[in-house]
Design an enzyme around this catalytic site. Structure first.
Site, short mmCIF file in Angstrom:
data_model
loop_
_atom_site.label_atom_id
_atom_site.label_comp_id
_atom_site.label_asym_id
_atom_site.label_seq_id
_atom_site.Cartn_x
_atom_site.Cartn_y
_atom_site.Cartn_z
N THR A 397 -6.12 27.63 52.41
CA THR A 397 -6.23 26.84 51.19
C THR A 397 -7.69 26.68 50.74
O THR A 397 -8.63 27.03 51.44
CB THR A 397 -5.54 25.47 51.38
N GLU A 417 -1.13 29.51 51.40
CA GLU A 417 -0.62 28.89 52.62
C GLU A 417 -1.40 29.34 53.84
O GLU A 417 -2.55 28.98 53.98
CB GLU A 417 0.88 29.12 52.79
N GLY A 483 -6.78 22.61 54.80
CA GLY A 483 -6.65 22.20 56.19
C GLY A 483 -5.24 21.96 56.68
O GLY A 483 -5.04 21.24 57.65
#
Length: 577
Positions: A397, A417, A483
């Site tokens: 991301t 993703e 994250g």
């Protein structure tokens, strides 16, 4: 005023660390980091995960473009220079503050499950969940991309620059080539085995069978051609025609084929949703509601903390991390039970004040909570019974924060993703997402349905938490991070560090990470966070020292002054004038 070049130098991770060491090599005490001062400006600011992308957005803002215009330019470049994290083949969530109206709204550009997807999409013939990477690599994991349409919709609503010109920098870089960054080179090397599975992906990232090297010039003429088509025709050129045909063929011809069709692409739409806002110490913390779990979970954490004087404790007190850690665990328990795409699953009132007061009272002891479970929030209708979801969400991301010359603010988290997504490169020169693996691989637990199960047309739950913090109706922080599910902890910690502990925005971004989602406290390796491990263990927490690579990109607003912070853990920069 600093020049753009000076801003790039001052905010690159290596230079920032050298500057901090030069100023006070032994001055750091406790958790609060000694870092270079934040970049400041009085007109506009952009901060993003790559200097080339941030500079593309900066040039749009210099020329009088809006934050929405600048986002299009930034995202177009990010998809080229940081392809492992986001791009045209992925999805995004955007939070927008409109200076003219004072209103805050959100755009949902999350991927959707194909109409042929079934609840057992990621189960074996025996009805057991597939291994995670068995599901990720190939066409089965690919959802209908939303990022291109979100870019166009944001520009239609809030843009004022010419759409076609916003792709110029990305097209030039794709045609002429750009220098492969250290981060991209390291990630390609680390994922070489999976990148080798699909021939087109291997040809791009592993030329002549070897991973890309730092400093190597990388060109992507196919991506340039896709951007030219977008610039000329808008997203019709993406969701139909040659580009769309290439996407579907890539998915359906993969070694593990997926079920995406041309009809899925043609039916895709971006959804405007009301911002989800939670009060916190005189501010409103506003973000993305379902299918994101971000605003609800961040809001729950902060609401529980508001009953405790964490400002007086400060970041070096283990007690403050006990409170933050267990508040997070309680919020994540509700997340796992209740949060999913609200177009498919009814939601209880998870930010109800009385409910969160009762949850906050669970933190009144001295030790870690021995057990944590989902609560019983109130419903506007008959309560439904859901089982806990344990879907895996691994980090990748990217995040973009922008404030333009008119005071409009944009916070956008964008993703494919997992790093490199499905590992499928289309003929259009971009990677496809593996977003469907954010769904639960199980449909039920002990006969009770799981809210985040796969369903046709449904959007998988996300932890992306693009956030705008408002005080007296005006923004004071624009924040977000990559994250995986740790995004929620990164964002909550940064808000607390700036608002409660008075850290400037660069200090707040660089503050070592301590994240507790499901019981084990992750402590960022190589930082002062490790020093809190003994005290947290004594409180009853299990601890784990590990790398925690966020990518926080934050802007704070104090009157006429904008301050930008870029995460030293990645390659991002802040630029403002």
């Amino acid at each position: 005023m600093r020049t753009a070049l000076a801003l790039l130098l001052l905010t690159t991770p290596a230079f920032a660390q050298e500057a901090a060491d030069a100023v006070a090599p032994e001055a750091a005490t406790g958790l609060a980091p000694e870092v270079a001062a934040p970049v400041t400006s009085t007109d506009w600011m952009v901060t993003a995960a790559n200097p080339l992308a941030a500079e593309a957005g900066a040039q749009v803002l210099r020329d009088g473009g809006s934050a929405a215009d600048a986002m299009v330019a930034v995202q177009a470049v990010l998809g080229l220079v940081e392809p492992q994290s986001s791009g045209l083949g992925g999805g995004a969530f955007l939070v927008w503050y409109d200076a003219a109206t004072g209103e805050t709204t959100t755009l949902d550009g999350r991927e959707t499950a194909p109409m042929a997807a079934t609840p057992t999409l990621f189960q074996t013939e025996n009805g057991e969940p597939m291994g995670f990477f068995d599901a990720v690599v190939g066409g089965l994991s690919v959802g209908t991309p939303g990022t291109p349409m979100l870019m166009e919709e944001a520009h239609r609503r809030w843009g004022r620059a010419s759409w076609s010109g916003l792709f110029d920098d990305a097209i030039e870089l794709a045609d002429d080539g750009f220098a492969v960054s250290l981060r991209l080179a390291e990630l390609v090397t680390g994922d070489a085995e999976r990148l080798a599975v699909a021939p087109a992906t291997a040809a791009y990232f592993l030329p002549n069978g070897s991973p890309l090297q730092k400093g190597e010039t990388l060109r992507n003429p196919a991506y340039a051609a896709t951007l030219r088509a977008l610039a000329a025709e808008g997203t019709d050129a993406f969701y139909s025609g040659e580009v769309a045909e290439g996407i579907v063929a890539t998915v359906r011809d993969a070694a593990q084929p997926g079920v995406l069709t041309m009809d899925d692409l043609a039916a895709y739409d971006v959804v405007e949703r009301p911002a989800v806002c939670a009060p916190y110490h005189g501010t409103q913390v506003c973000g993305m509601g379902p299918p994101s779990s971000g605003a609800l979970t961040v809001g729950q954490i902060l609401a529980m903390l508001e009953y405790h004087d964490i400002a007086a404790m400060g970041p070096d007190d283990p007690e403050v991390w006990r409170l933050i850690g267990d508040a997070s665990r309680l919020a994540f328990a509700d997340r796992g039970r209740y949060m999913a795409d609200s177009d498919f699953v009814p939601m209880p009132k998870l930010l109800d004040g009385a409910y969160l007061r009762d949850r906050a009272m669970l933190l009144s002891g001295d030790d870690a909570l021995p057990e944590v479970s989902a609560g019983s929030p109130p419903w506007d209708h008959a309560a439904l019974d859901f089982a806990d979801d344990v879907s895996l969400e691994l980090p990748s991301t990217s995040h973009i924060s922008i404030v333009d010359g008119d005071g409009n603010a944009l916070s956008m988290t964008t993703t494919i993703e997992n790093g490199f997504g499905s590992r499928l490169m289309t003929p259009g020169g971009f990677l496809l997402n593996n977003e469907l693996t954010d769904f639960s691989f199980r449909t039920h637990s002990d006969g009770v349905p799981i809210a985040n199960r796969v369903e046709p047309g449904k959007r998988p739950r996300s932890s992306m938490s693009p956030t705008i913090v408002l005080r007296d109706g005006a923004p004071v922080m624009v924040v977000g991070s990559p994250g995986g599910s740790r995004i929620i902890g990164y964002v909550a910690k940064t808000i607390v560090a700036h608002l409660d502990w008075g850290m400037d925005i660069q200090q707040a971004v660089a503050l070592p990470h301590l994240v507790n989602r499901f019981g084990t406290y992750d402590l960022e390796e190589g930082t002062a966070a490790e020093g809190l491990g003994e005290a947290l263990t004594a409180m009853g927490f299990e601890t784990n020292v590990r790398g925690l690579t966020s990518g926080l990109h934050v802007i704070s607003i104090d009157g006429d002054t904008l301050s930008g912070g870029a995460d030293p853990r990645r390659e991002g920069v802040a630029i403002g004038e």
